[in-house]
Structures are given as C-alpha cells and as structure tokens.
Design a protein around this motif. Structure first.
Motif, short mmCIF file in Angstrom:
data_model
loop_
_atom_site.label_atom_id
_atom_site.label_comp_id
_atom_site.label_asym_id
_atom_site.label_seq_id
_atom_site.Cartn_x
_atom_site.Cartn_y
_atom_site.Cartn_z
N VAL A 65 1.31 -1.13 -0.02
CA VAL A 65 0.15 -0.26 -0.09
C VAL A 65 0.94 1.53 0.29
O VAL A 65 1.64 1.73 0.76
N VAL A 66 0.54 2.22 -1.36
CA VAL A 66 1.76 3.45 -1.50
C VAL A 66 0.88 4.59 -0.75
O VAL A 66 -0.37 4.85 -1.50
N VAL A 96 -4.23 7.02 -2.35
CA VAL A 96 -3.47 6.25 -1.66
C VAL A 96 -3.34 4.94 -3.45
O VAL A 96 -4.72 4.24 -3.69
N ALA A 97 -2.54 4.42 -3.28
CA ALA A 97 -2.44 3.11 -4.26
C ALA A 97 -2.25 1.57 -3.39
O ALA A 97 -1.69 1.04 -2.44
N PRO A 150 -12.60 4.45 -3.96
CA PRO A 150 -11.73 5.14 -5.54
C PRO A 150 -11.66 6.23 -5.39
O PRO A 150 -12.39 7.56 -5.71
N SER A 151 -10.43 6.66 -5.88
CA SER A 151 -9.98 8.09 -5.94
C SER A 151 -10.99 8.58 -7.36
O SER A 151 -10.91 7.99 -8.31
N PHE A 202 -6.66 2.50 -7.19
CA PHE A 202 -6.31 3.51 -6.85
C PHE A 202 -7.09 4.29 -6.14
O PHE A 202 -8.54 4.26 -6.58
N TRP A 203 -7.59 4.71 -4.44
CA TRP A 203 -8.20 5.53 -3.45
C TRP A 203 -8.11 6.47 -3.15
O TRP A 203 -6.62 6.43 -2.97
N GLU A 204 -9.34 7.23 -2.17
CA GLU A 204 -8.65 8.25 -2.02
C GLU A 204 -8.27 7.37 -0.39
O GLU A 204 -8.70 7.16 0.32
N LYS A 205 -7.16 8.85 0.29
CA LYS A 205 -6.71 8.51 1.24
C LYS A 205 -7.39 8.68 2.19
O LYS A 205 -8.23 9.86 2.44
#
Length: 317
Positions: A49-50, A58-59, A95-96, A113-116
């Motif tokens: 998780v990045v 966040v990926a 998701p972002s 890819f996700w919203e932090k």
C-alpha cells in the motif's frame, strides 16, 4: 504428484519486491497525472500500500496471491462495490476521483487507486463491539445488484494449494494435508453452487456478503467508521463472514440482526463455515514461500484445527 519445490523468499528479496511495487505505483500514478514525488510505502503484506503524497491518493498493489487467482477480477469487484456503497450514502473507502476507477497494470503489477483516509486510528479489532456494523453491512449488501460469484475463488484456490503442498513437509506435515484433503472432499460440494448448499441447508438463505472478516476490515477515524476491502465480496450465507468470531460476537450480531429484520445465525451453518475457513487457512500455507511471516501467523490457527475432531460428513437436511 508432488509439486516443484519453491524456495522461500529472503527478506532482501521481499524488500526488493516492495520497492518494485512502489515504483510501479508511482510510475502509473504519474502517467495518470498525479504528483507522487513524496510517495512512501505504508504497508506490505499481501499487498503493498503506497501513499502517493503529496496527492491525496493511496495505491493498493497486490504482491502475494494464491496460484490460479488473478487480481484484476477481484479488484474490479472491490471498485464496483465501494462505488455502489458510496452511492447509497454508506461510510466506506472510495476509489480516488482523480483517476479512472479501474485496475491499472504497470511493470507486472495490477493496482487500484483510493482516496486517502486521513486520521486513521489504531484499530482494536473488537469483534463484539463491531458486530452491529457487520449486521448493517449485511443488510445493505443483500441489495447489491452486481454480478458476483458463489464463494468466489475458494474451489480453485484450495485444490491448487493442496496440490502445491504435496511433498512440502517443510510447509505442512503430510498427515495434516491428508486430513485437510479428506475434509475438503466432504465440504467442498456444499459450496459448489447455491442449489448444492440449499440441499444440505434447506431454508437457509444466501446473499451477497463481504467475504473477508468484515469486522476486521473496518477503518476508524475520529469522525467515522468506514467499511473497506471488498475484494472477496460474493454470495454465501452470512455465517461465512462470522466464522471464528466467538459466542459473544455471534450474540452481538444476532441482537443487531433482529433490529434490522435479518435472520439469526444458524449454528449448523456456522460450524460448517468455520471448518471451511480452517481449510482455507491450511491452504494458505502454500503461500509461505512468497510471504514467510505467514508461518507464524498461521501457527495457532493450525494448532487449533489439529485439536478438533476431523469433519467426516455433512449434516442431514
């Protein structure tokens, strides 16, 4: 036939894999127009998780998956379910909105890819306290209109894992594997199809469920408790989500279920789901070469399973 011996990844190799996954996420994010110049790895177990800082994204990059399982299908399910949950106004990771909501392939990795989420609190993972949230999730997912499988991934995953464990006594003793195969032969027909399940447990409905310990996969902040991790969403009895949570947690779930108009937990189904979860964990030992920390993580689960009576037949309908 025994499987080919696979060497266990070293810590240096694991760290290199993590760096490659992070680099792939940064490259993919940059290609999508994000600034990921301050990216850092937040977490590295089954997925890397990045944090793609300074972008609020966040990926999630899977790096350890069972043989026969492809990440992209599960990732699409996760993206679809999370968007649907958000459209219902439910508290959930999303998701972002800065990139397309679809899996992205880069340098041999498939990522989402996700919203932090800011201000995440340490989780206490109290199943009893969290069961009302699980019951609410079940009440919502019962209406999910998307196409999902019946116990997705279980059939192929377990069979292939047991094949890979043949001759690998460094991972699992032969006696354990023989017992697991015998129990799987009894229980796997139960989850072959909804009709097969209904023949054994007539009158027990199945529905869309989370599929992966939903009480554990809640993200807490000071302002909200968010549902997350929908990769394993599928059709099953609700007991699949409740296995091995304990009597107090089941009582907590039942109390919340009554208030929501849901059925109470069926103890016979719960027992069957718990043994299937045991076999899922036995099968997970096949992934130890990819993820050595699993050896310690699975140890107590395997000891508990060994202390139980072998499962010999299904209950009569």
């Amino acid at each position: 036939m025994g499987s080919t011996v696979v060497s266990v990844i070293t810590e240096e190799e694991r760290a290199a894999r993590s760096r490659r996954a992070c680099d792939a996420a940064v490259a993919a994010a940059t290609a999508l127009g994000l600034d990921a110049s301050e990216a850092e790895v937040l977490y590295d177990v089954f997925s890397v998780v990045v944090d793609l800082a300074p972008s609020p994204v966040v990926a999630r990059v899977p790096v350890v998956t069972p043989r026969g399982i492809t990440s992209a299908g599960f990732q699409r399910t996760e993206l679809d379910v999370s968007r649907w949950m958000a459209s219902r106004g439910e508290p959930t990771v999303v998701p972002s909105a800065l990139v397309p909501a679809e899996p992205v392939e880069r340098d041999g990795f498939t990522m989402t890819f996700w919203e932090k989420v800011e201000g995440v609190l340490p989780g206490d993972y109290d199943a009893v306290k969290r069961m009302p949230s699980v019951a609410h999730l079940h009440s919502i997912l019962a209406e999910y209109p998307g196409e999902v499988g019946f116990f997705p991934g279980m059939q192929g995953y377990v069979d292939l894992a047991f094949d890979d464990l043949e001759g690998r006594e460094d991972l699992l003793p032969a006696a354990d594997l023989a017992r697991a195969r015998a129990e799987w032969a009894v229980l796997s027909p139960l989850i072959a199809s909804p009709s097969a399940f209904a023949r054994v447990f007539p009158g027990v409905p199945v529905q869309v469920v989370h599929g992966d310990a939903p009480f554990y996969n809640l993200i807490e902040t000071a302002d909200a408790v968010l549902y997350s991790d929908y990769e394993h969403v599928g059709v099953a009895p609700v007991e699949w989500d409740l296995a091995h949570t304990g009597e107090e947690a089941i009582a907590s779930y039942d109390a919340a279920a009554v208030d929501l108009g849901l059925r109470a937990v069926d103890t016979d189904v719960l027992r069957a789901m718990e043994r299937l979860r045991d076999l899922q964990m036995v099968a997970a030992t096949a992934m130890i070469p990819q993820l050595p920390l699993l050896a310690d993580g699975l140890s107590s689960t395997l000891q508990t399973w060994r202390a139980t009576e072998p499962w010999r037949d299904l209950p009569s309908p």
